[in-house]
Every structure is written in structure tokens, then in C-alpha cells.
Design a protein around this motif. Structure first.
Motif, PDB file in Angstrom:
ATOM      1  N   ILE A 555      -6.814   4.548   4.281  1.00 54.41           N
ATOM      2  CA  ILE A 555      -5.629   4.973   5.037  1.00 54.41           C
ATOM      3  C   ILE A 555      -5.274   3.999   6.154  1.00 54.41           C
ATOM      4  CG2 ILE A 555      -5.947   7.419   4.529  1.00 54.41           C
ATOM      5  CD1 ILE A 555      -7.063   7.728   7.350  1.00 54.41           C
ATOM      6  N   GLN A 556      -6.163   3.093   6.488  1.00 57.23           N
ATOM      7  CA  GLN A 556      -5.956   2.210   7.624  1.00 57.23           C
ATOM      8  C   GLN A 556      -4.775   1.240   7.432  1.00 57.23           C
ATOM      9  OE1 GLN A 556      -7.176   2.656  10.488  1.00 57.23           O
ATOM     10  NE2 GLN A 556      -8.727   1.181  11.020  1.00 57.23           N
ATOM     11  N   PRO A 557      -4.822   0.358   6.441  1.00 52.70           N
ATOM     12  CA  PRO A 557      -3.823  -0.721   6.389  1.00 52.70           C
ATOM     13  C   PRO A 557      -2.467  -0.213   5.920  1.00 52.70           C
ATOM     14  CG  PRO A 557      -5.270  -0.863   4.486  1.00 52.70           C
ATOM     15  CD  PRO A 557      -5.723   0.302   5.274  1.00 52.70           C
ATOM     16  N   THR A 558      -1.411  -0.806   6.477  1.00 48.01           N
ATOM     17  CA  THR A 558      -0.069  -0.529   5.974  1.00 48.01           C
ATOM     18  C   THR A 558       0.625  -1.871   5.792  1.00 48.01           C
ATOM     19  OG1 THR A 558       1.140  -0.521   8.032  1.00 48.01           O
ATOM     20  CG2 THR A 558      -0.002   1.509   7.466  1.00 48.01           C
ATOM     21  N   LEU A 559       1.773  -1.764   5.198  1.00 47.40           N
ATOM     22  CA  LEU A 559       2.561  -2.988   4.936  1.00 47.40           C
ATOM     23  C   LEU A 559       2.873  -3.710   6.236  1.00 47.40           C
ATOM     24  CD1 LEU A 559       3.949  -4.566   2.698  1.00 47.40           C
ATOM     25  CD2 LEU A 559       5.942  -3.106   2.990  1.00 47.40           C
ATOM     26  N   ILE A 560       3.030  -2.874   7.320  1.00 41.81           N
ATOM     27  CA  ILE A 560       3.435  -3.460   8.613  1.00 41.81           C
ATOM     28  C   ILE A 560       2.457  -4.545   9.046  1.00 41.81           C
ATOM     29  CG2 ILE A 560       4.085  -2.888  10.974  1.00 41.81           C
ATOM     30  CD1 ILE A 560       4.066   0.080   9.937  1.00 41.81           C
ATOM     31  N   ASP A 561       1.139  -4.289   8.722  1.00 39.53           N
ATOM     32  CA  ASP A 561       0.141  -5.266   9.146  1.00 39.53           C
ATOM     33  C   ASP A 561       0.408  -6.643   8.557  1.00 39.53           C
ATOM     34  OD1 ASP A 561      -1.065  -3.199  10.400  1.00 39.53           O
ATOM     35  OD2 ASP A 561      -2.381  -2.733   8.701  1.00 39.53           O
TER      36      ASP A 561
ATOM     37  N   MET B 509       7.972  13.936  -3.840  1.00 35.90           N
ATOM     38  CA  MET B 509       8.861  14.124  -2.689  1.00 35.90           C
ATOM     39  C   MET B 509       8.309  13.538  -1.401  1.00 35.90           C
ATOM     40  SD  MET B 509       8.597  18.167  -1.866  1.00 35.90           S
ATOM     41  CE  MET B 509       7.961  18.576  -0.271  1.00 35.90           C
ATOM     42  N   GLY B 510       7.016  13.145  -1.409  1.00 34.10           N
ATOM     43  CA  GLY B 510       6.445  12.647  -0.165  1.00 34.10           C
ATOM     44  C   GLY B 510       6.994  11.287   0.228  1.00 34.10           C
ATOM     45  N   VAL B 511       6.915  11.003   1.507  1.00 32.06           N
ATOM     46  CA  VAL B 511       7.387   9.717   2.018  1.00 32.06           C
ATOM     47  C   VAL B 511       6.238   8.736   1.937  1.00 32.06           C
ATOM     48  CG1 VAL B 511       8.236   8.487   4.039  1.00 32.06           C
ATOM     49  CG2 VAL B 511       8.966  10.843   3.591  1.00 32.06           C
ATOM     50  N   SER B 512       6.488   7.577   1.275  1.00 30.31           N
ATOM     51  CA  SER B 512       5.479   6.525   1.301  1.00 30.31           C
ATOM     52  C   SER B 512       5.929   5.492   2.326  1.00 30.31           C
ATOM     53  CB  SER B 512       5.347   5.891  -0.077  1.00 30.31           C
ATOM     54  OG  SER B 512       4.715   4.650   0.053  1.00 30.31           O
ATOM     55  N   LEU B 513       5.135   5.280   3.360  1.00 26.73           N
ATOM     56  CA  LEU B 513       5.567   4.381   4.448  1.00 26.73           C
ATOM     57  C   LEU B 513       5.728   2.952   3.933  1.00 26.73           C
ATOM     58  CD1 LEU B 513       3.548   5.780   7.447  1.00 26.73           C
ATOM     59  CD2 LEU B 513       6.000   5.927   7.029  1.00 26.73           C
ATOM     60  N   ASP B 514       4.815   2.539   3.077  1.00 24.76           N
ATOM     61  CA  ASP B 514       4.921   1.178   2.534  1.00 24.76           C
ATOM     62  C   ASP B 514       6.234   1.004   1.780  1.00 24.76           C
ATOM     63  OD1 ASP B 514       2.517   0.730   3.599  1.00 24.76           O
ATOM     64  OD2 ASP B 514       1.370   0.973   1.728  1.00 24.76           O
TER      65      ASP B 514
END
Lengths: 564, 553
Positions: A555-561, B509-514
Motif C-alpha cells: 500500500i505504500q508506493p503510489t504513482l506520485i512517487d 466502482m472504487g477509485v484507483s489513485l494511480d
């Protein structure tokens, strides 16, 4: 499949909580040492545990019982053994004395040693264990012997011929008698054939006095509304006093009650009837609906003095008539009177009293020496004649017996009469006078005491007397035979006790083995296997750690990183 | 030849569209963690092209923005709600049964089985030393402890039943609140969507409310052809478009089961019609609060069984105690009575008020039918037990009655002893001598045969349908355990199923932030490109206007 952040988080939380629940489970098992915390954890195991538990607790109870029985047998055995040793010593002394070489002084010395030994036997007879006298049958709160060696407990037919069993439960449905009857150890000397044996053992139950009672079917659906405000009354007369149910009460009750009327309302209506002086019917009579549903008025007093009547007075103004009221209440007028008791009479036509006996001073003395036991309505008293009462005729005897009973049961409670006749066919008849408490039927039981002395002590007394009187060798030799009779009886008793002791030992061994088996079964079912639980716990912890670490990394990394 | 400025229009439509898409993305990101939120998408399409003359084809004219839609699978919604209903019902069952298990507190050293063990052990002691007051005091104390434990268990069960009733009322309030909320949301959605648009966020709220409601009751819902929304519970409209109905609670005037707590509530619709429910927390609460049958074991079932247990045990102990003799050679005393009555008071009560407040019914003839004086006491007792059980089972009115032996030797049909009223007789409470240890009058004080007979009640195999007292409790606890285990398993299953469906639903339906970040960059680029397009056109016009025709200037 499209995967969103919340999915990852939900999955992680779901798995973490599952893992934690498992850890919690193992932790619980480790901390309590038990596999099962509540029945739903494992119903089958739970029911098995409950079964083992109750089996074990019952086994513990039987073990306790068997151990108590063993102690009881031990104390019995050692007392009897002691008596045997003592009798053995006495026999030796008797043999020495009977040899005819001892002087009078020496014989007197032997006599006093035997007296000491006799007292020792008496002490053994009065052995007590945990506050109960071991040889006193059901009279466990009284010593067996008086100081002079006579029996302290009444030796009635029940004691002599029916052995009192004291039962200990040592297995399911398996009981063991730990009692040893004093008759089997010390024997008894039957009371000489006194005239009192003419009063046989017997008992009788009378009929209880009854109460006056009236009943009838109360019409619970009757509508009384037409009777409002009239002056009709119902008069219930109990034991001569009139109690009046006013029609105002009647109509008020009916008005406030559902149709059909509540039985309770009807009862309070009658219970509330008063005699004009503030006394309520409730205090002299029971009013109730009997099992068949009939309204019943029953006087609280017994016998002929008890009476109940009911009368109906119609309204002078033409409202409710007497017939209306009677139809509603359902109890017909007319007096019912209680019946007095019928008393039990105890007598035996075959045991008539011979007036010639009163001329023989020995027989008269036997009258005075004899004891009989009267049980009246559950209360037991031992009775002896007053030595100052003259005894020259059957009537004297009646008077003396009556006097003795009245002293024991002041009242008078029992009437003694001379029946049959003419002489020599007269006998004594016993009748109770009053009813028992609470209207129970009176009960009277008479038992004569058939022995007051034990064979052993009586023989010893005679031996001492003979020694002191320096009787001939032949007389003393006869005593050796008497001692042997006593000795044999004692040996029989001892072997019986020994057999029972052996049985208790066997039972105790068996219980010990069962205990071991059940305890291990129980432990197997109930106790957690620590090594296993710890392994499981470690494993669960590893999985938990792994899920934490992978979860955290996922759950840690996201695209923003990674954007710029 | 097209207009010189036409390109501006195309670029502007691209600018606006990208900007709106960015806004939608921002909205999605902002609501990434909002419960019940379904991701939204801006729908776009290329606008109507211009037809170029003389077969030169079509020329694109830019982009048109369509309404913002939400991405949601109605089928999964329905599945989630069905499973929630089931989870709500079984969750309640699990909680209640766990609490009942805690109340019975078995296996432990302080449950009913332990106090019974102690009681019978003390009677065994008494049989050995019947004249000993210390042992008698022990029997009295253990007898009191048994009565207390039974009373406490019974009253705990009843209090918990009362608690369930309170929970039910609270749940009903929740249902009513949700119904109002849904009716209100219906109004907003209906008026907002009159122009054909989609009220996405308000619909999310309504869906969330439906999710909540489905945990409490089993619901059906539909939108009719005029887009009016209905929620139906048990064939009755809970919500009909703008209107919501409500459930009301009504205090019972008569007890449903004899052992029930007083003042429990029945449910019905506000208009008075009957309320039926087939699932959800309300169903679970109703079942657990009222269930008394073998197929629906709620609190009353366990209370009833506990009552059966104590009544039968007390009958047997009293019957034996009545025939024994106490230290004062008295007889006909009860060991257990109710409400601290003396033996005499209790017997008068049984005779006069034992059956529904009026006199007990004499059934001696029915009960002793077939007994023979030549039989052993044990054989006759078995016949009597069989007669009693057929008498009670053949007459439906007698299902909660009991046949008691009284001192006159009669058998009376009376109400069962209510466990919550059970006490040791006042006579024994005041006087230790009154414990009847001897079986005969002559046996006093040394005979303990009656105490032994009392102790052997423990092994009376025919006493209950389920066997001895120990076995009865064992069966009861096993029953409870099996039910509790089933409830636990069902809840675990439902949890798993729910989490899977919920995952599927989130997957859609969930939001994927990526994903939103990618979208953001995509639209940002598109926006930049459209802006560059404007610049390009601007330069183009600049060329035409400012630089064209300057030759020779």
C-alpha cells in the motif's frame, strides 16, 4: 481485474484480522491451558469434558465414601479386636482361677482385674468415631452402655431381630453396610418372662378428625346486575358465629369483575365477610375452589365443635331473591358438622394377665424393672413404672401404667383400660385421646424392651461374683465354657468385619485406577498440548508478520512517487 | 474553404473538455475514501463533423462533453445487500448465543454442573453422618447455592432477553430513520434528474442507505417506469417514492412464553398491518428473543429448558424428601419451595393456587394407574414417570405444567416451578433439623438412607427425556455449543463472501489513485496540447494578418 487502493486495504485488513484472531485463539489456549473456552469452540469435546468432569467428581465422592467406610471399619475392627484380646485374657485368668490352687485373696485379686477388664470392654462398646457412637445402631448420639454395663439404648424387637443398616454408597447403585450390630458382638440376655411381655408390641393408626365443610358449584357466569342496591345477604355460619356477605359487596364485586368472574374475586368476597364485630370469615374458615372447581368453605377447627352452614336472605324490595342467590352460589343450606377422631386401640386377646402373678414378689419386681417404649405421633419415650405405685391387682397395674404414661406424655394423651375379663382373661387396652397436630391421624406404637443386659457383661458380672464368693472349681470351670461362647461370637463378628474391610480395600483400589484413567482422559480432552499450541502460535505469528510486511509494502508506493 | 477561426473552436472544445475531465478526476481523488462513492467518468464524443463539398469527406469539428456518469454494477449492489441481510441475521445469533454460553458458564468450576456436584456430594456426606449438624448445614448451604445458581442463570437469561428487546427497539428506530432518509433522497434525485441528467452523488448516498438498511431487514427495491423508487419489506412498501412508512413497537399485554421478561414488544406497521421479515438483524433479534421450538432455539428455549431442568429436579427431590423423617422425627416437609415459603404454605399454595392461580388438579388416579403393590418402589416410580409424561404430552394445554407429589400422597397437576422463584424451604432455612435424612421414624437420628436416596437422584436415568440431571445439562450445553458453532461458521462464511463481493464491487466502482493520476497527466497533456493548438492558430493568423502582403513595403 482492475485493482483499486481500497481493495488492497480491505484485503489487508481482512487478512490481518483473521491472523490476529488466530493468534488470539492460541494465546487464549496458552494462558488458560484449556483447549475449549466456550461450548461453541468444540461442542463434541465440550460434552465429553462435561461427562468426564461429572464422572470424576462422582468418583471423588465414592472415594471419600469408601475411605470413610474404611475408617469406620478400621475403628470397628480395632475395638472388636481389643475386646477379643481382653476376653482372651479373662479366659486365661478364669482357667488359672479354676485350677483350684489359688487362695481366696488371690481369687479376689483376679476378680478385681476382671472387673477392670470388664470396664475396658464397656469403654470399647462406647467407642465413638467423628462424634458418633459406633455400636449404637441408629442411636448414634447415645453411648451403647451405661457405666454399669447395661444397655443404654432400648433393645426392642426392631434392634435385636432387624439389623439397622448404615449404608455408604461406594459405586453407582452399590451400597455397603458399615454398621455392626452390638447384638452380634456383645450378645443379649433376654428379659425374663415378666408380665409386661403380656403387653405385646403393637401399633395402630386412628382416623383423623375432620373439619366441617360445605361446597357447591359457584356460577361464575351469573349476571348480578339486577341486584344492585338491594338488601339481599348471604350468611355463612362457622362454629356458631354468623358472617355476612352484604349484597352491596356482591354487586360491587360483580360489577368490577369480568364475565366469567375471576375466582380470586369470589374468594375475596367470601373471605371479607364479617361477623359485625370486625372479625372476618378468613380467620375461622378456608374458602377455596377445590380441584374439581367447586367453591368450598371449610372450618379451620376440627371435630364435633366444627360446623359450617350457609343461609340466603332475599331482597325485601323484590330484587334478588333467596333462590337467585342460592342458584348463583350453588351451596345448599344446611349444617355440616366435623367428625371426631377414632382412636387406635392396641391389645392382644391371647396375652391375658394372670392375677396370681401379683402374689409373687419376683414377678412384681420384674414389672418394676421392665421398660417399654411408647411412640406417640412420632415422639418416642421410654417408660418405667413408678416404684411407689402398689402392684397387687390388674387394676393396680393399669393405674401404674397410666400414671407412668401420663408422666411421659402429660395430657392425658393415652388412656389405659382393663378390657376382656372376667379374670383371668383380662388384658390392658391402649387408646389415644387427642388427635395429632394438624388433623393428622393419631399414631400409637408400643414396644417392650426385650433385653437390658449384654451376654458378655452379664457373664463377666457372674464370674466376678463367683470368684469373690470363692465358688467351687466346677462352678468356675463352667465359666470357661461361657467365655468360649462369647469368644466365638466375637470371632464371627471379627471375620465379618474383616470381610467387609477387604471389600472396601478392593473398591478403593478400583476407584484409584478409575481415577487415573478418567483424569488422563479428561486431561487429554480438556488440556491444551502446550508444545503444539506454541508451534501453532509461532506459525501464526510468522504469518501475521509476513502479512504485515507485505501489506505495508503493497500500500505504500503510489504513482506520485515516480512522477518527476 | 473553411473559416480561418474554425480551428479556435475545435481547440477550445478540447480545452474545455480536458478541463472538465480534470475536474472529474479531482472529484474522484477527493472522494477516494468516501464510503459508498462510485467513481465518475466524463463521457466525451467527437462533435458532429462538417461535410466538405464535392466528395472531399468530412472535417472534424472538435469534442462534445456528455453527462458525467458513475461506474457501478447494480447486480453486485444487489448481491452485497442479500449477503449483508444474511450476515446481519447470523451476526445477531452468534452474539446472542455467545452471551448465553457465557451465562451458562460451562465448562467451568462455577457452572450449574459444579453446584449440582457439590449438592449431591453434601447429600452423600449427610447419608454418612445424618445426625451431624455441620453436615446438615453443608447440605443446606449447597442446596441454597444450587437454588441461587439456577435463579441467577434464569434471571440473567431474562435480563438478556430484555436487553435484546431494547436492541430490537433501537434497530427499529434505525430502520425508520433510514426509510425517511431514502424517501428524502428520492425527492432530491427525482427533481434533479427531471432534465434527464444523472444525480450521481445523491444516488451514492441512497445506495449507501440501502446498504445500511439491508443489514437490518431483508429488502426488495425497484424503480418503476416513471423512475419512482420503492423499497419493499415483507410485501409492504417501506418507501414508496416520496413517502416512507414506519414500524412501531407495541408492548405485549400477555406473555408469549411463560418465562418471558415482562413488557416485550411486538412489531407492526404504522397503519396496523402485520410486519413480516425474513432476514437481517431484526429477524435475528426476533428469533433469538422469541424462539422456543426445537427448530428455532432462542432465549425462551433455553429458559424453558432450564425451567424443565429445575422443575423436574425439584419434584424428585421434594418427593423423596416428603417421605423421609427429620431429626425431630417429623415428616412431610418440602426441601425446595418458592419465594421462601414454608412447607405448609407451599402445599397450601399448590392446592389452592397451583394451577394458573387457582386450585391444582388432582390427577392421582391417572398418574398411579398401573402401579402394583407387589412391584418394587423403583418399578412403580418408572410407571408413574411414564404416566406423567404421557399425561403432559397428550394434552396440549399441559405442555408447561408439572405433576407434583404432595404430602397427602396425591399427585397434583400444577404450574411448573419458575426457576426465578426457587428457594430452599423456609423450615429448613430456619432449622437444620428439618432435613429429612432418615427413611424411617425409628431410624432417627442415625439412619441416612433417605439422604442417600436423595443423593442417588443424580443417577436417576429416567428422570429426564435426556437422562440424568448431569446428562440433561450436558445435552443442553452441547445443543447450545452446536448452535453457537453453526452461527459462528455462518458469520465467518458471510464475512468471506461479503469481502469477496465487496472486492468485486470495489474493483468496478472504487477509485484507483494511480489510475486517476494517469488520467490527470493524460488530461493535463491534452489540455496543454489544446492550448498549444490555440497558440499555433494564433501564430497562423498573425502570419496572415501581420506578415501577409508586405512584399515591396
Amino acid at each position: 481485474m482492475r485493482v483499486t487502493n481500497n481493495m488492497l486495504i480491505n484485503t489487508m485488513i481482512y487478512n490481518l484480522s483473521n491472523n490476529l484472531e488466530r493468534i488470539n485463539d492460541y494465546q487464549n489456549q496458552m494462558a488458560s491451558g484449556k483447549k475449549v473456552d466456550k461450548p461453541s469452540d468444540d461442542p463434541v469435546l465440550t460434552s465429553r469434558i462435561l461427562k468426564y468432569r461429572s464422572d470424576l467428581s462422582q468418583l471423588g465422592m465414592f472415594e471419600q465414601n469408601a475411605e470413610d467406610a474404611r475408617s469406620w471399619m478400621d475403628i470397628t475392627e480395632s475395638s472388636v479386636n481389643d475386646v477379643i484380646q481382653t476376653v482372651h485374657r479373662i479366659r486365661e485368668l478364669t482357667v488359672q482361677a479354676a485350677a483350684g490352687v489359688y487362695t481366696v485373696e488371690e481369687k479376689t485379686t483376679i476378680a478385681s482385674e476382671i472387673e477392670e477388664l470388664r470396664d475396658h470392654i464397656i469403654q470399647n462398646g462406647n467407642t465413638s468415631y467423628a462424634g458418633r457412637y459406633v455400636f449404637s445402631n441408629f442411636y448414634t448420639d447415645e453411648p451403647l452402655f451405661n457405666d454399669d454395663g447395661t444397655y443404654n439404648i432400648p433393645m426392642t424387637d426392631q434392634v435385636i431381630n432387624t439389623r439397622d443398616p448404615i449404608l455408604y454408597e461406594i459405586a453407582v447403585g452399590e451400597e455397603m453396610d458399615v454398621n455392626t450390630s452390638p447384638i452380634d458382638i456383645f450378645g443379649f440376655v433376654a428379659t425374663t418372662d415378666a408380665l409386661f411381655s403380656d403387653i405385646p408390641d403393637g401399633s395402630g393408626v386412628g382416623t383423623a378428625a375432620t373439619k366441617a365443610v360445605k361446597s357447591g358449584t359457584f356460577d361464575l357466569t351469573r349476571d348480578f346486575s339486577t341486584g344492585v342496591n338491594d338488601d339481599a345477604t348471604i350468611v355463612v355460619t362457622v362454629d356458631g358465629t354468623a358472617y355476612t356477605v352484604q349484597s352491596a359487596d356482591l354487586t360491587a364485586m360483580i360489577a368490577g369483575s369480568a364475565n366469567p368472574h375471576e375466582k380470586g374475586d369470589v374468594l375475596s368476597l367470601f373471605n371479607g365477610a364479617d361477623d359485625g364485630g370486625g372479625n372476618l370469615l378468613d380467620s375461622v374458615a378456608d374458602v377455596y375452589f377445590d380441584p374439581s372447581g367447586a367453591l368450598t368453605i371449610k372450618s379451620k377447627s376440627y371435630g364435633v365443635g366444627s360446623n359450617v352452614n350457609i343461609a340466603y336472605n332475599g331482597d325485601s324490595g323484590g330484587g334478588l331473591t333467596a333462590a337467585d342467590l342460592q342458584a348463583a352460589v350453588g351451596i345448599a343450606p344446611g349444617v355440616d358438622v366435623g367428625i371426631d377422631i377414632t382412636n387406635p386401640v392396641i391389645f392382644d386377646n391371647t396375652k391375658t394377665i394372670d392375677p396370681a402373678g401379683f402374689l409373687d414378689p419376683d414377678i412384681v419386681q420384674e414389672y418394676r424393672d421392665n421398660t417399654f417404649v411408647i411412640t406417640l405421633n412420632g415422639e418416642t419415650k421410654e417408660i418405667q413404672l413408678d416404684p411407689t405405685d402398689p402392684l397387687t391387682s390388674v387394676v393396680d397395674l393399669r393405674n401404674a401404667v397410666q400414671n407412668a404414661i401420663d408422666t411421659a406424655f402429660p395430657g392425658p394423651e393415652v388412656a389405659v383400660t382393663v378390657a376382656g375379663g372376667p379374670a383371668p382373661n383380662e388384658y390392658l387396652s391402649f387408646t389415644t385421646v387427642n388427635q395429632a397436630n394438624d388433623g393428622e391421624p393419631p399414631e400409637l406404637q408400643i414396644e417392650t424392651v426385650q433385653a437390658t443386659e449384654s451376654q458378655l457383661i452379664s457373664d463377666l458380672n457372674q464370674l466376678v461374683t463367683d470368684l469373690k464368693n470363692d465358688e467351687s472349681t466346677a462352678v468356675l470351670t463352667a465359666h470357661i465354657g461361657l467365655m468360649d461362647v462369647n469368644f466365638n461370637r466375637l470371632l464371627t463378628a471379627e471375620s465379618d468385619i474383616g470381610a467387609r474391610s477387604t471389600r472396601v480395600e478392593l473398591v478403593l483400589n478400583r476407584i484409584g485406577e478409575n481415577n487415573l484413567t478418567y483424569t488422563s482422559l479428561m486431561s487429554e480432552a480438556e488440556d491444551a498440548d502446550m508444545a503444539e499450541v506454541i508451534m501453532h502460535y509461532q506459525n501464526a505469528q510468522n504469518v501475521y508478520r509476513a502479512s504485515l510486511s507485505t501489506g505495508a509494502q503493497t500500500i505504500q508506493p503510489t504513482l506520485i512517487d515516480f512522477i518527476r | 474553404m473553411g473559416s480561418s477561426f474554425f480551428g479556435f473552436n475545435i481547440a477550445t472544445s478540447g480545452l474545455f473538455s480536458s478541463q472538465r475531465a480534470l475536474n472529474v478526476t479531482a472529484h474522484n481523488i477527493a472522494n477516494a475514501n468516501t464510503p459508498g462513492y462510485a467513481r465518475q467518468r466524463l463521457q466525451v464524443e467527437s462533435s458532429r463533423p462538417d461535410t466538405l463539398p464535392s466528395g472531399q469527406g468530412m472535417l472534424g469539428t472538435g469534442v462534445d462533453s456528455l453527462p458525467v456518469v458513475q461506474i457501478r454494477d447494480e447486480f453486485l449492489d444487489k448481491k452485497v445487500r442479500d449477503e449483508s441481510t444474511s450476515k446481519g441475521e447470523w451476526g445477531v445469533r452468534e452474539d446472542v448465543l455467545e452471551m448465553v454460553e457465557r451465562i451458562f458458564n460451562e465448562p467451568s468450576d462455577s457452572g450449574i454442573t459444579s453446584v449440582i456436584d457439590d449438592y449431591f456430594a453434601s447429600l452423600q456426606e449427610l447419608s454418612k453422618t445424618p445426625e451431624n449438624l455441620t453436615t446438615r448445614a453443608l447440605v443446606r448451604q449447597r442446596g441454597i447455592a444450587l437454588a441461587e445458581n439456577l435463579r441467577f442463570t434464569s434471571s440473567s437469561l431474562r435480563e438478556y432477553q430484555d436487553q435484546l428487546d431494547f436492541d430490537l427497539e433501537t434497530t427499529v428506530t434505525q430502520v425508520n430513520g433510514l426509510a425517511e432518509q431514502i424517501a428524502d433522497l428520492n425527492k432530491q434525485i427525482y427533481s434533479t434528474e427531471l432534465d434527464g441528467s444523472s444525480a450521481n452523488d445523491i444516488r451514492d448516498k441512497r445506495n449507501l442507505a440501502l446498504d445500511e438498511l439491508s443489514k437490518l431487514v431483508d429488502i426488495n427495491y425497484y424503480e418503476d417506469s416513471s423512475e419512482r423508487f420503492y423499497v419493499v419489506v415483507g410485501g409492504h412498501n417501506l418507501v414508496a417514492h416520496f413517502e416512507s412508512d414506519s414500524l412501531v413497537t407495541e408492548e405485549r399485554t400477555t406473555l408469549m412464553n411463560p418465562e418471558d421478561a415482562k413488557g416485550l414488544h411486538d412489531l407492526k406497521w404504522d397503519d396496523g398491518s402485520t410486519f413480516t421479515v425474513n432476514g437481517g438483524e431484526i429477524r435475528g433479534l426476533l428469533d433469538m428473543r422469541d424462539g422456543i421450538s426445537d427448530t428455532n432455539k432462542g432465549m425462551p428455549y433455553y429458559m424453558d429448558k432450564l425451567n424443565e431442568f429445575s422443575d423436574t429436579l425439584v419434584n424428585e427431590i421434594n418427593r423423596l424428601h416428603l417421605t423421609g423423617y427429620d431429626l425431630d422425627a417429623g415428616t412431610n416437609n418440602y426441601f425446595y419451595t418458592i419465594n421462601n415459603m414454608t412447607s405448609a404454605e407451599y402445599e397450601t399454595y399448590l392446592i389452592n393456587e397451583g394451577l394458573d392461580g387457582s386450585s391444582g388438579l388432582d390427577v392421582t388416579l391417572d398418574v398411579t394407574n398401573g402401579t402394583l403393590s407387589t412391584n418394587s418402589e423403583k418399578e412403580n416410580q418408572e410407571i408413574i414417570r411414564a404416566n406423567i409424561s404421557s399425561l403432559l404430552s397428550n394434552n396440549p394445554n399441559y405442555s408447561n405444567k408439572s405433576v407434583k407429589y404432595i404430602s397427602s400422597g396425591q399427585y397434583l397437576l400444577v404450574d411448573r416451578v419458575s426457576t426465578s422463584e426457587l428457594t430452599v424451604s423456609k423450615d429448613i432455612d430456619l432449622d437444620l433439623d428439618k432435613i429429612a435424612a432418615s427413611s424411617t421414624e425409628e431410624g432417627v437420628p442415625g439412619d441416612g438412607a433417605n439422604a442417600l436416596a436423595l443423593a442417588e437422584v443424580r443417577n436417576a436415568a429416567g428422570l429426564y427425556d435426556w437422562g440424568t440431571p448431569d446428562e440433561f445439562i450436558k445435552s443442553l450445553i452441547s445443543n447450545l455449543g452446536v448452535d453457537g458453532q453453526e452461527a459462528h461458521r455462518r458469520v465467518e462464511n458471510q464475512d468471506l463472501i461479503l469481502s469477496q463481493i465487496e472486492n468485486e464491487r470495489q474493483s468496478i466502482m472504487g477509485v484507483s489513485l494511480d489510475e486517476e493520476m494517469s488520467e490527470m497527466i493524460k488530461f493535463q497533456h491534452a489540455y496543454n496540447a489544446s492550448a498549444r493548438m490555440v497558440t499555433t492558430l494564433d501564430e497562423q493568423l498573425d502570419t496572415i494578418i501581420n506578415r501577409l502582403g508586405l512584399v515591396g513595403r
